[in-house]
Design a protein around this motif. Structure first.
Motif, PDB file in Angstrom:
ATOM      1  N   ALA A 472      40.448  34.798  28.716  1.00  0.00           N
ATOM      2  CA  ALA A 472      40.690  36.132  29.276  1.00  0.00           C
ATOM      3  C   ALA A 472      40.193  37.214  28.327  1.00  0.00           C
ATOM      4  N   LYS A 473      40.396  37.024  27.034  1.00  0.00           N
ATOM      5  CA  LYS A 473      39.950  38.003  26.030  1.00  0.00           C
ATOM      6  C   LYS A 473      38.435  38.188  26.092  1.00  0.00           C
ATOM      7  N   LYS A 474      37.717  37.076  26.135  1.00  0.00           N
ATOM      8  CA  LYS A 474      36.255  37.173  26.188  1.00  0.00           C
ATOM      9  C   LYS A 474      35.790  37.800  27.494  1.00  0.00           C
ATOM     10  N   ALA A 475      36.498  37.496  28.588  1.00  0.00           N
ATOM     11  CA  ALA A 475      36.126  38.070  29.884  1.00  0.00           C
ATOM     12  C   ALA A 475      36.328  39.573  29.897  1.00  0.00           C
ATOM     13  N   VAL A 476      37.453  40.036  29.381  1.00  0.00           N
ATOM     14  CA  VAL A 476      37.742  41.474  29.336  1.00  0.00           C
ATOM     15  C   VAL A 476      36.731  42.181  28.438  1.00  0.00           C
ATOM     16  N   GLU A 477      36.414  41.578  27.312  1.00  0.00           N
ATOM     17  CA  GLU A 477      35.448  42.189  26.389  1.00  0.00           C
ATOM     18  C   GLU A 477      34.052  42.296  27.008  1.00  0.00           C
ATOM     19  N   ARG A 478      33.756  41.421  27.965  1.00  0.00           N
ATOM     20  CA  ARG A 478      32.464  41.499  28.660  1.00  0.00           C
ATOM     21  C   ARG A 478      32.522  42.420  29.881  1.00  0.00           C
ATOM     22  N   GLY A 479      33.721  42.926  30.184  1.00  0.00           N
ATOM     23  CA  GLY A 479      33.857  43.850  31.303  1.00  0.00           C
ATOM     24  C   GLY A 479      34.087  43.184  32.647  1.00  0.00           C
ATOM     25  N   LEU A 480      34.474  41.908  32.653  1.00  0.00           N
ATOM     26  CA  LEU A 480      34.722  41.216  33.925  1.00  0.00           C
ATOM     27  C   LEU A 480      36.075  41.622  34.502  1.00  0.00           C
ATOM     28  N   ARG A 481      36.162  41.580  35.835  1.00  0.00           N
ATOM     29  CA  ARG A 481      37.394  41.920  36.532  1.00  0.00           C
ATOM     30  C   ARG A 481      37.665  40.905  37.646  1.00  0.00           C
ATOM     31  N   VAL A 482      38.921  40.814  38.055  1.00  0.00           N
ATOM     32  CA  VAL A 482      39.319  39.925  39.157  1.00  0.00           C
ATOM     33  C   VAL A 482      39.373  40.738  40.439  1.00  0.00           C
ATOM     34  N   ASP A 483      38.840  40.179  41.526  1.00  0.00           N
ATOM     35  CA  ASP A 483      38.856  40.850  42.829  1.00  0.00           C
ATOM     36  C   ASP A 483      40.300  41.140  43.256  1.00  0.00           C
ATOM     37  N   PRO A 484      40.557  42.304  43.854  1.00  0.00           N
ATOM     38  CA  PRO A 484      41.943  42.653  44.237  1.00  0.00           C
ATOM     39  C   PRO A 484      42.554  41.737  45.296  1.00  0.00           C
ATOM     40  N   ALA A 485      41.736  40.973  45.999  1.00  0.00           N
ATOM     41  CA  ALA A 485      42.284  40.060  47.009  1.00  0.00           C
ATOM     42  C   ALA A 485      42.938  38.826  46.383  1.00  0.00           C
ATOM     43  N   VAL A 486      42.683  38.578  45.092  1.00  0.00           N
ATOM     44  CA  VAL A 486      43.250  37.397  44.419  1.00  0.00           C
ATOM     45  C   VAL A 486      44.644  37.733  43.906  1.00  0.00           C
ATOM     46  N   LYS A 487      45.650  37.005  44.370  1.00  0.00           N
ATOM     47  CA  LYS A 487      47.009  37.199  43.868  1.00  0.00           C
ATOM     48  C   LYS A 487      47.162  36.398  42.579  1.00  0.00           C
ATOM     49  N   THR A 488      47.155  37.099  41.461  1.00  0.00           N
ATOM     50  CA  THR A 488      47.207  36.470  40.138  1.00  0.00           C
ATOM     51  C   THR A 488      48.638  36.496  39.613  1.00  0.00           C
ATOM     52  N   SER A 489      49.021  35.454  38.894  1.00  0.00           N
ATOM     53  CA  SER A 489      50.371  35.425  38.323  1.00  0.00           C
ATOM     54  C   SER A 489      50.425  34.476  37.138  1.00  0.00           C
ATOM     55  N   LEU A 490      51.360  34.761  36.241  1.00  0.00           N
ATOM     56  CA  LEU A 490      51.651  33.909  35.090  1.00  0.00           C
ATOM     57  C   LEU A 490      53.157  33.672  35.077  1.00  0.00           C
ATOM     58  N   ALA A 491      53.558  32.418  35.188  1.00  0.00           N
ATOM     59  CA  ALA A 491      54.987  32.060  35.189  1.00  0.00           C
ATOM     60  C   ALA A 491      55.232  31.006  34.121  1.00  0.00           C
ATOM     61  N   PRO A 492      55.505  31.417  32.888  1.00  0.00           N
ATOM     62  CA  PRO A 492      55.696  30.447  31.802  1.00  0.00           C
ATOM     63  C   PRO A 492      56.937  29.586  32.028  1.00  0.00           C
TER      64      PRO A 492
END
Length: 697
Positions: A472-492
């Motif tokens: 995720a860090k490398k993706a953000v640093e490259r300026g990538l984004r997730v499409d708003p239609a994707v329901k993203t979640s993190l549940a540790p």
């Protein structure tokens, strides 16, 4: 003894690997673990027994679990809100509103029974909490030996009311999932019976290659052992390859025992097992006892080839494992990562009887534009096809405050489906918080609409969790984004994960891609994925879309993750992030770009994937034993909402006849101390006969 006869011990001692005796073994477990959905009925039964004892003039306190019982509340949180900094708080508020009556009852049980421990909501998933905190390796009890006080040590063993109890096998602890009746018998000191098993030995050699995760290994093993038909058998992993795996990797493999069909997926106790106890904050005395006991029993250390006789011998070279996913309908259907696009296209056109979807290939590339505004209110026409239902305001439903009630049959439906009812739309609207993301999107067949880093299977493993953060860090640093239609979640699976993701600074990058923490529980893995945006659900239903979910869970049966998502793929947490960025599953991520950076250049998975050295360097600073001790010390401090739940006190539960959820069971009506008669059952017949691969989903 009365429970275990000398003959039983001799039968097991004379176990023949190639021809196990066709005898039942009585197994008296050291403790029991429960989750809230399957555990509540057991506590209800205990409460009913106490009421019956009081009714006949006895002391209710004689009803008490005879072995320690721990219940972890993890099945009740639902992803109503995702993709925002407020998601965790909002989902927890919804959870406590929906489950108020159940939580009041469990709180009563917590104070009523001496041997009943409770881990409240918002702490973690039962199997990860068991691994990180509850398991002791060995237990001890006080006794008298030659007139002097002494302690008798015995192995930590258990059964649990959840099939993935086998996760604890990775630590060298014997345990598996059972039904509620068996668990209740175990709570009351009765043996759990099982047939003398065959034991399948899986000899592991070699090492995992760069870029291959523990998830890939678990999916490889699931495919391999399903083909070997290990249902009802014990599986033991051994050899140099097994010795090289950390406990977190072993636990991932043990967790998926139900998916490959075995009763257990066991790793023997060795130095790595003791090191894990020490690293997770157990006392030095506990670690020393664990090691000393198994050495004294000559059971310490990872066996090598030829040391032990197995019923069946299998070989696995860890170097053969490849990056992969599993799906779209069964966990054993593993797909090498480069082959996913072709596999999805093939299944897209295959008939349903051949495991496909029966679609025309020329429809695969069609896309449907949708405008997402982040809101969904009950008066909007788009709400109609949504999975969010309006409440049924009837006096017999579950009260949620302010004179409102949730669905008349909520108690029945939750027990049947083993998951929470949908949160009423007007309850969500009252929060005034956006439930969904906003923006413009185009969706179609193969679109990823749910991307969930979830489940104890993987969130218990710091290496894959840190890998997802580094990607995720490398993706953000490259300026990538997730499409708003994707329901993203993190549940540790525990708050330890949040601690090390924050400490390493990786959570902020996951947040920027929409993977904010939504809760500490099973969530999407058991179908508690919550609703999709109503406009998305409308597009799916009107166009009969074969949409996809990607999740780091352990099961992907059709309609389990979400009733409108027909293609579901299991994968490692970093791959979940990668597919969220790509936005589709009809893709070969080894060759095709998953997006473009801020300069318009193609970005490939290989550009973002963290090296093993990067993961190890980050891991070195992420975890200390003190973190585990602190986070497993005071549960009430970590979840103040639990302290706000009122509850009755005393030895007897005060039954509420108006409740549609918790009723006094009728088993003890007209109970007397005279034994009843057992009569023959005649003319019984099965209510249903089913074929292979039928699931409760």
């Amino acid at each position: 003894g009365k429970k275990v006869r000398r003959k039983d011990v001799e039968t097991l001692a004379n176990w023949n690997a190639k021809a196990p005796a066709n005898e039942e073994i009585p197994f008296v477990v050291a403790r029991i673990v429960l989750q809230d959905f399957t555990g509540v009925p057991l506590v209800v039964d205990l409460a009913a027994m106490r009421s019956a004892v009081k009714q006949v003039g006895g002391d209710p306190r004689i009803i008490e679990p005879l072995v320690p019982v721990d219940l972890v509340v993890d099945h009740s949180v639902q992803v109503d809100f995702a993709g925002s900094a407020q998601a965790l708080q909002l989902n927890m508020e919804m959870e406590f509103k929906r489950n108020r009556e159940r939580y009041q009852f469990l709180k009563w049980g917590q104070q009523a029974f001496q041997t009943f421990g409770l881990v409240p909501p918002g702490i973690g998933i039962v199997h990860q909490v068991n691994l990180e905190y509850l398991a002791k390796g060995v237990l001890a009890t006080a006794t008298q030996l030659n007139g002097a006080s002494a302690r008798v040590y015995y192995p930590d063993t258990l059964v649990g009311t959840d099939s993935h109890t086998t996760m604890i096998n990775g630590l060298g602890v014997v345990g598996w999932g059972v039904g509620g009746i068996e668990a209740e018998a175990g709570m009351l000191g009765q043996p759990v019976y099982f047939l003398t098993p065959q034991v399948v030995g899986v000899h592991m050699s070699g090492e995992l290659r760069e870029g291959v995760t523990a998830t890939d290994l678990a999916l490889h093993i699931t495919e391999m052992l399903r083909a070997q038909k290990v249902v009802g058998k014990f599986v033991e992993f051994y050899g140099e390859g097994a010795a090289s795996l950390p406990v977190a990797d072993r636990a991932t493999i043990g967790n998926m025992s139900p998916e490959y069909g075995a009763t257990m997926g066991f790793f023997p106790v060795d130095g790595e097992s003791v090191a894990y106890l020490r690293a997770t904050g157990r006392t030095e005395e506990q670690c020393a006892a664990f090691e000393a006991y198994f050495k004294a029993q000559q059971m310490f250390g990872m066996p090598r080839k030829g040391d032990i006789d197995y019923s069946v011998d299998l070989e696995l070279d860890l170097a053969d494992v490849q990056p992969s996913v599993a799906g779209p309908k069964r966990p054993q259907d593993r797909i090498n990562l480069p082959e996913l696009g072709d596999t999805f296209r093939s299944l897209f056109t295959k008939s349903a009887k051949d495991g496909g979807y029966g679609k025309e290939l020329d429809t695969l590339t069609r896309r449907f534009p949708i405008h997402l505004n982040g809101d969904a209110h009950p008066d909007q026409p788009e709400m109609e096809p949504s999975s969010v239902q309006s409440p049924t305001d009837t006096p017999t439903a579950m009260p949620i405050g302010d004179g409102k009630f949730i669905g008349q049959t909520v108690g029945d439906s939750e027990m049947v489906t083993n998951r929470p009812t949908a949160t009423p739309a007007d309850m969500i609207a009252e929060t005034r918080a956006p439930e969904f993301k906003d923006g413009e999107s185009r969706i179609g067949h193969g679109s990823v609409l749910i991307a969930a880093i979830t489940s104890c299977t993987n969130t218990s493993n710091p290496s894959v969790m840190l890998a997802s953060g580094l990607l995720a860090k490398k993706a953000v640093e490259r300026g990538l984004r997730v499409d708003p239609a994707v329901k993203t979640s993190l549940a540790p699976g525990s708050r330890v994960v949040t601690d090390y993701l924050n400490k390493t600074g990786l959570q902020t990058y996951l947040d920027q891609l929409g993977f904010q923490t939504v809760g500490y529980g099973c969530t999407t893995c058991i179908g508690n994925s919550g609703p999709l945006d109503p406009k998305i659900e409308k597009a799916i239903n009107e166009n009969d879309l074969i949409a996809a979910s990607v999740l780091s869970g352990n099961r992907n049966f059709e309609a389990r993750v979400h009733q409108n998502i027909k293609a579901n793929f299991l994968m490692s947490p970093p791959l979940v992030v990668a597919f969220a960025l790509a936005g589709r599953v009809d893709i070969d991520l080894s060759q095709e770009p998953l997006g473009k950076d801020r300069d318009g250049k193609d970005v490939y998975l290989r550009d973002l994937w963290p090296s093993l050295q990067e993961i190890r360097d980050t891991l070195r600073t992420a975890l200390t034993p003190d973190v585990f001790r602190r986070l497993y010390k005071d549960f009430s401090e970590q979840n103040p909402k639990w302290n706000e739940i009122p509850s009755s006190t005393g030895e007897i539960y005060e039954w509420d006849e108006k409740s549609d959820y918790i009723h006094e069971p009728p088993f003890f009506k007209d109970f007397s101390m005279e034994a009843g008669s057992i009569e023959d059952i005649r003319d019984a017949r099965p209510l249903g006969i089913f074929g292979e691969s039928v699931t409760t989903d």
